[in-house]
Design an enzyme around this catalytic site. Structure first.
Site, PDB file in Angstrom:
ATOM      1  N   GLY A  19       0.816  -1.201   0.000  1.00  0.00           N
ATOM      2  CA  GLY A  19       0.000   0.000   0.000  1.00  0.00           C
ATOM      3  C   GLY A  19       0.853   1.254   0.000  1.00  0.00           C
ATOM      4  O   GLY A  19       2.066   1.215  -0.229  1.00  0.00           O
ATOM      5  N   GLU A  54      -6.343   9.910  -1.529  1.00  0.00           N
ATOM      6  CA  GLU A  54      -6.055  10.504  -2.832  1.00  0.00           C
ATOM      7  C   GLU A  54      -5.709  11.979  -2.782  1.00  0.00           C
ATOM      8  O   GLU A  54      -5.295  12.549  -3.783  1.00  0.00           O
ATOM      9  CB  GLU A  54      -7.260  10.300  -3.759  1.00  0.00           C
ATOM     10  CG  GLU A  54      -7.557   8.831  -3.992  1.00  0.00           C
ATOM     11  CD  GLU A  54      -8.716   8.608  -4.948  1.00  0.00           C
ATOM     12  OE1 GLU A  54      -8.656   7.629  -5.712  1.00  0.00           O
ATOM     13  OE2 GLU A  54      -9.670   9.405  -4.932  1.00  0.00           O
ATOM     14  N   ALA A  55      -5.859  12.613  -1.631  1.00  0.00           N
ATOM     15  CA  ALA A  55      -5.525  14.030  -1.496  1.00  0.00           C
ATOM     16  C   ALA A  55      -4.313  14.181  -0.598  1.00  0.00           C
ATOM     17  O   ALA A  55      -4.174  13.470   0.404  1.00  0.00           O
ATOM     18  CB  ALA A  55      -6.710  14.810  -0.923  1.00  0.00           C
ATOM     19  N   LYS A  83      -3.351  20.447  -6.445  1.00  0.00           N
ATOM     20  CA  LYS A  83      -4.258  20.828  -5.361  1.00  0.00           C
ATOM     21  C   LYS A  83      -3.715  22.071  -4.666  1.00  0.00           C
ATOM     22  O   LYS A  83      -2.553  22.099  -4.250  1.00  0.00           O
ATOM     23  CB  LYS A  83      -4.384  19.677  -4.357  1.00  0.00           C
ATOM     24  CG  LYS A  83      -5.213  20.023  -3.129  1.00  0.00           C
ATOM     25  CD  LYS A  83      -5.202  18.881  -2.118  1.00  0.00           C
ATOM     26  CE  LYS A  83      -5.882  19.298  -0.820  1.00  0.00           C
ATOM     27  NZ  LYS A  83      -5.811  18.253   0.215  1.00  0.00           N
ATOM     28  N   LEU A 332      -1.807   3.303   8.790  1.00  0.00           N
ATOM     29  CA  LEU A 332      -2.955   2.890   9.594  1.00  0.00           C
ATOM     30  C   LEU A 332      -2.562   1.960  10.733  1.00  0.00           C
ATOM     31  O   LEU A 332      -3.289   1.864  11.725  1.00  0.00           O
ATOM     32  CB  LEU A 332      -3.989   2.203   8.701  1.00  0.00           C
ATOM     33  CG  LEU A 332      -4.496   3.009   7.498  1.00  0.00           C
ATOM     34  CD1 LEU A 332      -5.482   2.186   6.692  1.00  0.00           C
ATOM     35  CD2 LEU A 332      -5.123   4.322   7.945  1.00  0.00           C
ATOM     36  N   GLU A 341      -8.192  16.993   6.485  1.00  0.00           N
ATOM     37  CA  GLU A 341      -7.105  17.870   6.064  1.00  0.00           C
ATOM     38  C   GLU A 341      -6.012  17.117   5.309  1.00  0.00           C
ATOM     39  O   GLU A 341      -4.883  17.587   5.188  1.00  0.00           O
ATOM     40  CB  GLU A 341      -6.516  18.612   7.266  1.00  0.00           C
ATOM     41  CG  GLU A 341      -7.377  19.771   7.763  1.00  0.00           C
ATOM     42  CD  GLU A 341      -7.332  21.000   6.858  1.00  0.00           C
ATOM     43  OE1 GLU A 341      -6.516  21.019   5.911  1.00  0.00           O
ATOM     44  OE2 GLU A 341      -8.115  21.950   7.095  1.00  0.00           O
ATOM     45  N   ILE A 345      -1.079  10.716   4.357  1.00  0.00           N
ATOM     46  CA  ILE A 345       0.184  10.477   3.659  1.00  0.00           C
ATOM     47  C   ILE A 345       1.295  11.309   4.286  1.00  0.00           C
ATOM     48  O   ILE A 345       2.445  10.868   4.389  1.00  0.00           O
ATOM     49  CB  ILE A 345       0.025  10.760   2.160  1.00  0.00           C
ATOM     50  CG1 ILE A 345      -0.850   9.673   1.513  1.00  0.00           C
ATOM     51  CG2 ILE A 345       1.376  10.834   1.454  1.00  0.00           C
ATOM     52  CD1 ILE A 345      -1.137   9.875   0.035  1.00  0.00           C
TER      53      ILE A 345
END
Length: 499
Positions: A19, A54-55, A83, A332, A341, A345
């Site tokens: 992952g 994804e952000a 972004k 995780l 927010e 990552i």
């Protein structure tokens, strides 16, 4: 002291799980220490990943630069877009929106932040909306983006998390990481030291190591289960414990910001990539059932569904130690904060950089473990407080969920920050914490909190001087933003997606 040291030199690193967390760790370790380490990563294609991170935030740009990752190549491979911030819709009150951008707003004085001058200007009828003085925020509103000289525009990415892990796998294998396709059947410990000795795989083989990195997700097979490290639960402040995610086709121009749309019992995300949109809803199971949340998500997505809705359960909090014995939890496996927010990552990245700074080359010392855990705890707790802020400081009282959020007791550290800003317009922050002063100001103002006073430095300007100061900044921001191309056009030229 000698008794403070455990085991011998660290040469064999075993990463349990792939992952985003596993392959980010593999990429960084192999790129920096691959010549002196034997790095193995164990993962199974049969075990899915959460895969909805994804952000991102701007720290990932710097992480990639440290690893010499080519931005165009990475973005094309992960179907990424740019972004500039997050649009919070219906958070302050129904029908009221604001953007928390990545940029600086205005110009600070050494003695006081720009918000004090803006506050003075607002009192005198000389100031426009706070966001008019921030380039990133205005560019986001107008759907514009371009790279500017001297990193003049702060940005992050929207990316496909599954493709990102795949990209980092190729990168890591190039630098010598060995991937082992297998499920972990058991974790073997050394009875004398209590350290992890090996992973026993479903094939019957064993993978021995000196240092283990637990990236097994919420299961936390090594840190939580094998080593028994307890979990600190933060659900008394962060009510959300569930999410439902799905992907849809794109239906319009892709915007350079994440959308966070408040519902009566949670919030919905919308993240535009090249060719598709990531959607999801985060909610409190104490305030709404799965079927209602799923129906609300499906009623508020656009475009054809590409995947079926997938439900994810989580518990906000962190392991009481993220480094125990010879095992470090990342992602995780170490803890979780909801993605409001986009910090998941970033926390992986911080864990990796911290490990590289404290890497136990000559053996594991308790002093290193203690320092690592202290830094990790400070990192996530300051981020936790920032996330709680979004719920605590709201004018909404229209549902039990928002009423409970607005009236809950919060950690003393956050209570102090809120009171300090409300009374004086000042922002207190620790030296190395993630969110800068302007982030706190944007969210607190955006949520409707107006300081009672401003710093006296702002009073040294007369109306004419203050008006000229504010208008000069605003005009420069508007002029620069107007020269930027449309975000989608820039992405199509700069990093068109690969199939």
């Amino acid at each position: 002291m000698e008794h403070d040291k455990q085991n011998g030199p660290i040469r064999r690193v075993v990463i349990a799980g792939g992952g985003t967390a596993g392959w980010m760790a593999a990429a960084a370790l192999s790129r920096t220490l691959g010549k002196v380490l034997d790095i193995k990563l164990v993962e199974s294609d049969e075990i899915g990943t959460v895969g909805v991170g994804e952000a991102t935030i701007p720290s990932l740009v710097h992480f990639h630069r440290l690893l010499d990752i080519d931005e165009r190549e990475f973005m094309a491979a992960t179907q990424a877009t740019f972004k500039l911030g997050i649009s919070f819709e219906n958070w302050r009150a129904r029908g009221e929106d604001y953007i928390h951008s990545f940029g600086l707003t205005g110009t600070d004085h050494w003695s006081a932040g720009f918000q004090h001058f803006w506050h003075k200007g607002r009192e005198r009828g000389l100031a426009h909306d706070y966001g008019d003085y921030c380039l990133e925020l205005l560019a986001a509103r107008e759907n514009r983006f371009a790279h500017l000289p001297k990193d003049g525009l702060n940005y992050a990415y929207h990316l496909d998390a599954t493709r990102y892990a795949r990209y980092l796998r190729r990168f890591s294998e190039h630098f010598g990481v060995e991937r082992i396709e297998a499920k972990i059947a058991a974790v073997e410990k050394n009875e004398a030291s209590g350290h992890i000795a090996a992973l026993r795989l479903d094939s019957g083989s064993r993978v021995e190591g000196d240092l283990f990195i637990d990236c097994t997700g919420f299961r936390s097979l090594l840190l939580g289960q094998a080593l028994g490290v307890e979990y600190e639960d933060w659900s008394r402040w962060l009510f959300n414990d569930s999410a439902i995610a799905l992907q849809t086709e794109s239906t319009g121009p892709v915007v350079p910001y994440t959308r966070a749309i408040a519902h009566d019992w949670g919030w919905q995300w919308r993240i535009g990539l090249q060719g598709r949109v990531g959607n999801g809803i985060v909610f409190s199971s104490r305030h709404v059932d799965d079927d209602t949340a799923r129906a609300a998500l499906l009623a508020n997505v656009q475009g054809k569904k590409l995947t079926e809705p997938r439900t994810i359960r989580f518990r906000p909090g962190q392991r009481k130690q993220v480094w125990a014995a010879n095992c470090i939890g990342m992602g995780l496996a170490s803890g979780f904060l909801e993605p409001i927010e986009s910090t998941s990552i970033h926390l992986i990245q911080r864990a990796i950089v911290r490990l590289l700074q404290l890497f136990p080359t000559h053996g594991i010392h308790q002093t290193d473990i203690d320092e690592y855990n202290a830094q990790a705890a400070e990192d996530i707790r300051t981020i936790r407080d920032f996330i709680i802020l979004h719920y605590k400081v709201t004018n909404r009282r229209d549902t039990p969920y928002w009423e409970a959020a607005a009236t809950m007791d919060v950690p003393e550290s956050l209570r102090h920050r809120i009171a300090l800003f409300r009374d004086t317009g000042r922002v207190f922050r620790l030296q190395n914490e993630l969110f800068a002063e302007n982030s706190w100001v944007q969210v607190m103002l955006g949520q409707g909190m107006m300081p009672a006073t401003h710093h006296h430095t702002a009073d040294l300007m007369g109306d004419e001087e203050l008006s000229g100061f504010l208008e000069g900044i605003r005009a420069n921001v508007r002029r620069t933003a107007s020269q930027l191309p449309q975000h989608g056009d820039y992405v199509a030229r700069y990093c068109p997606a690969k199939a």
